[in-house]
Design an enzyme around this catalytic site. Structure first.
Site, PDB file in Angstrom:
ATOM      1  N   GLY A   2      59.048  83.110  46.010  1.00 52.72           N
ATOM      2  CA  GLY A   2      58.053  82.191  46.350  1.00 52.72           C
ATOM      3  C   GLY A   2      56.876  82.856  46.166  1.00 52.72           C
TER       4      GLY A   2
ATOM      5  N   CYS B 152      67.299  72.706  47.334  1.00 51.15           N
ATOM      6  CA  CYS B 152      66.616  71.774  46.366  1.00 51.15           C
ATOM      7  C   CYS B 152      66.220  70.880  47.635  1.00 51.15           C
ATOM      8  CB  CYS B 152      67.474  71.103  45.381  1.00 51.15           C
ATOM      9  SG  CYS B 152      66.851  69.804  44.430  1.00 51.15           S
TER      10      CYS B 152
ATOM     11  N   ARG C 282      58.202  80.094  38.863  1.00 48.91           N
ATOM     12  CA  ARG C 282      57.002  79.549  38.022  1.00 48.91           C
ATOM     13  C   ARG C 282      56.394  80.586  37.164  1.00 48.91           C
ATOM     14  NH1 ARG C 282      54.960  76.075  43.056  1.00 48.91           N
ATOM     15  NH2 ARG C 282      55.829  77.966  44.116  1.00 48.91           N
TER      16      ARG C 282
HETATM   17  C1  LIG Z   1      60.345  72.457  38.227  1.00 47.15           C
HETATM   18  C2  LIG Z   1      61.061  73.125  39.075  1.00 47.15           C
HETATM   19  C3  LIG Z   1      62.464  73.116  38.925  1.00 47.15           C
HETATM   20  C4  LIG Z   1      63.339  73.889  39.940  1.00 47.15           C
HETATM   21  N1  LIG Z   1      64.478  73.835  39.750  1.00 47.15           N
HETATM   22  C5  LIG Z   1      65.442  74.434  40.673  1.00 47.15           C
HETATM   23  C6  LIG Z   1      66.988  74.241  40.261  1.00 47.15           C
HETATM   24  O1  LIG Z   1      67.222  73.639  39.568  1.00 47.15           O
HETATM   25  N2  LIG Z   1      67.512  75.020  41.375  1.00 47.15           N
HETATM   26  C7  LIG Z   1      66.920  75.866  42.465  1.00 47.15           C
HETATM   27  O2  LIG Z   1      67.705  76.583  43.107  1.00 47.15           O
HETATM   28  N3  LIG Z   1      65.518  76.126  42.397  1.00 47.15           N
HETATM   29  C8  LIG Z   1      64.957  75.285  41.719  1.00 47.15           C
HETATM   30  N4  LIG Z   1      63.627  75.403  41.620  1.00 47.15           N
HETATM   31  C9  LIG Z   1      62.789  76.447  42.691  1.00 47.15           C
HETATM   32  C10 LIG Z   1      62.339  77.545  42.097  1.00 47.15           C
HETATM   33  O3  LIG Z   1      63.687  78.286  41.757  1.00 47.15           O
HETATM   34  C11 LIG Z   1      61.953  78.519  43.242  1.00 47.15           C
HETATM   35  O4  LIG Z   1      62.738  78.812  44.290  1.00 47.15           O
HETATM   36  C12 LIG Z   1      60.680  78.160  43.650  1.00 47.15           C
HETATM   37  O5  LIG Z   1      59.877  77.353  42.565  1.00 47.15           O
HETATM   38  C13 LIG Z   1      59.503  78.995  44.377  1.00 47.15           C
HETATM   39  O6  LIG Z   1      59.564  80.263  43.532  1.00 47.15           O
HETATM   40  P1  LIG Z   1      58.385  80.526  42.470  1.00 47.15           P
HETATM   41  O7  LIG Z   1      57.035  80.468  43.409  1.00 47.15           O
HETATM   42  O8  LIG Z   1      58.594  81.601  42.099  1.00 47.15           O
HETATM   43  O9  LIG Z   1      58.237  79.478  41.515  1.00 47.15           O
HETATM   44  C14 LIG Z   1      62.739  74.685  40.805  1.00 47.15           C
HETATM   45  C15 LIG Z   1      61.275  74.647  40.867  1.00 47.15           C
HETATM   46  C16 LIG Z   1      60.396  73.867  40.045  1.00 47.15           C
HETATM   47  C17 LIG Z   1      59.062  74.185  40.316  1.00 47.15           C
END
Ligand SMILES: Cc1cc2nc3c(=O)[nH]c(=O)nc-3n(C[C@H](O)[C@H](O)[C@H](O)COP(=O)(O)O)c2cc1C
Length: 317
Positions: A202, A100, A226
């Site tokens: 990602g 985070c 996402r």
């Molecule tokens: C709104 C939001 C909330 C997130 N909350 C968490 C979380 O609670 N714990 C965590 O490990 N990652 C959290 N992430 C990160 C996502 O799990 C992920 O690692 C990041 O968005 C990249 O992956 P993606 O491109 O598939 O979204 C969050 C991301 C976003 C955008």
């Protein structure tokens, strides 16, 4: 694939997403082929101190065949107490947040700040493993903290040494937050540093981005966050199963699931954010989104769902 002693039915997972990975989002992700889904990050301290909000976030339903919780914290004692907390008994897997980037979390030494303190990260993981008993512990991390840093191979190896059974690695650093491109080679180095399964994370949003990530990183699986918002069927698409899905119907189902846990007004507020994603890309979607934001309860949400269905079928036919 196995994570510790837990057999999982595939290699695509939906990681923790604060504010979004609620019971409805998780149930739909499972239905469309996710092998694991996670609660949003839960404060170990909040849980131990008994915050009511934390208990809501721990709600689960029978639509989740495997229940996974993500904890954050930097104090090993609190982590262990949280893992042993009765409210966590129902969870099959515990994930530790080392990624985070939010200032409030980082300034407490939590989330991605643990990447700057590997001895502390090891204590946190070891405490979780000790408390978890036979349940597997996984660790979610970023590549590093500052620009250009590549800490994750060391952090992942350290976590494995302390008993972590899988690693989820977001191919960005803390400084990047969510911008810039994902460093797939950094994920590959992380994969090569450990023998437990590694999930690349990602910007994986479809079959092409999944295949590219799989090829470059050599990871065992992928984590999609996402890309699953408003499109929980992304997992089916990547698995090659045709998913022709009416977003209005998904909104109805999603709302019905969160309504079982939360009061109507709260569930409607939660649903508004999801509708912004369900409406994405649809002709007339922006106007529907605006109407969704005025929703006060079930009736309004169902009305918006009907509009989404109409817009979807109008475009399709
Ligand atoms: C709104 C939001 C909330 C997130 N909350 C968490 C979380 O609670 N714990 C965590 O490990 N990652 C959290 N992430 C990160 C996502 O799990 C992920 O690692 C990041 O968005 C990249 O992956 P993606 O491109 O598939 O979204 C969050 C991301 C976003 C955008």
């Amino acid at each position: 694939m196995k994570i510790g002693n837990l057999e999982i039915g595939g290699n695509l997972i939906m990681p923790a997403i604060a504010g979004y990975s609620d019971v409805g989002q998780r149930a739909l992700a499972y239905r469309f082929g996710a092998a694991l889904t996670f609660t949003e990050m839960i404060s170990a301290k909040g849980l131990v101190y008994g915050s009511a909000h934390t208990e809501d976030l721990l709600s689960t339903t029978d639509a989740e065949p495997i229940k996974c919780v993500q904890l954050f914290g930097s104090d090993p004692e609190f982590i262990k107490k949280a893992v042993l907390h009765p409210a966590l008994k129902k969870f099959d897997l515990i994930d530790i947040n080392c990624g985070c980037p939010v200032p409030k979390i980082v300034s407490n030494g939590e989330g991605s700040a643990l990447l700057k303190d590997i001895p502390r990260l090891k204590e946190v993981v070891a405490a979780a493993v000790e408390g978890a008993g036979s349940r597997p512990v996984t660790v979610k991390m970023r590549l590093g903290f500052d620009e250009g840093e590549l800490i994750s191979p060391y952090a992942a190896a350290a976590a494995e040494e302390c008993g972590a059974r899988a690693i989820i690695v977001h191919g960005r650093r803390r400084v990047d937050f969510y911008s810039g491109s994902v460093d797939l080679l950094g994920i590959r180095e992380t994969k090569n540093a450990v023998s437990v399964p590694v999930f690349a994370n990602g910007d994986i949003v479809d079959k092409a981005s999944y295949e590219r990530a799989a090829e470059v990183t050599g990871a065992d699986g992928a984590a999609i966050a996402r890309g699953a918002l408003g499109r929980p069927y992304v997992f089916s698409e990547i698995l090659g199963i045709r998913a022709d899905v009416d977003p209005g119907q998904l909104v109805k189902e999603h709302f019905s699931m969160i309504s079982k846990i939360y009061p109507e007004r709260v569930a409607a507020d939660m649903m508004k954010k999801h509708i912004a994603f369900y409406a994405k890309g649809l002709r007339g979607g922006k106007a529907i989104k605006v109407r969704a934001f005025a929703a006060k309860g079930k009736e309004d949400i169902l009305h918006v769902a009907e509009e989404l269905s109409r817009a979807y079928f109008a475009e399709k036919n």
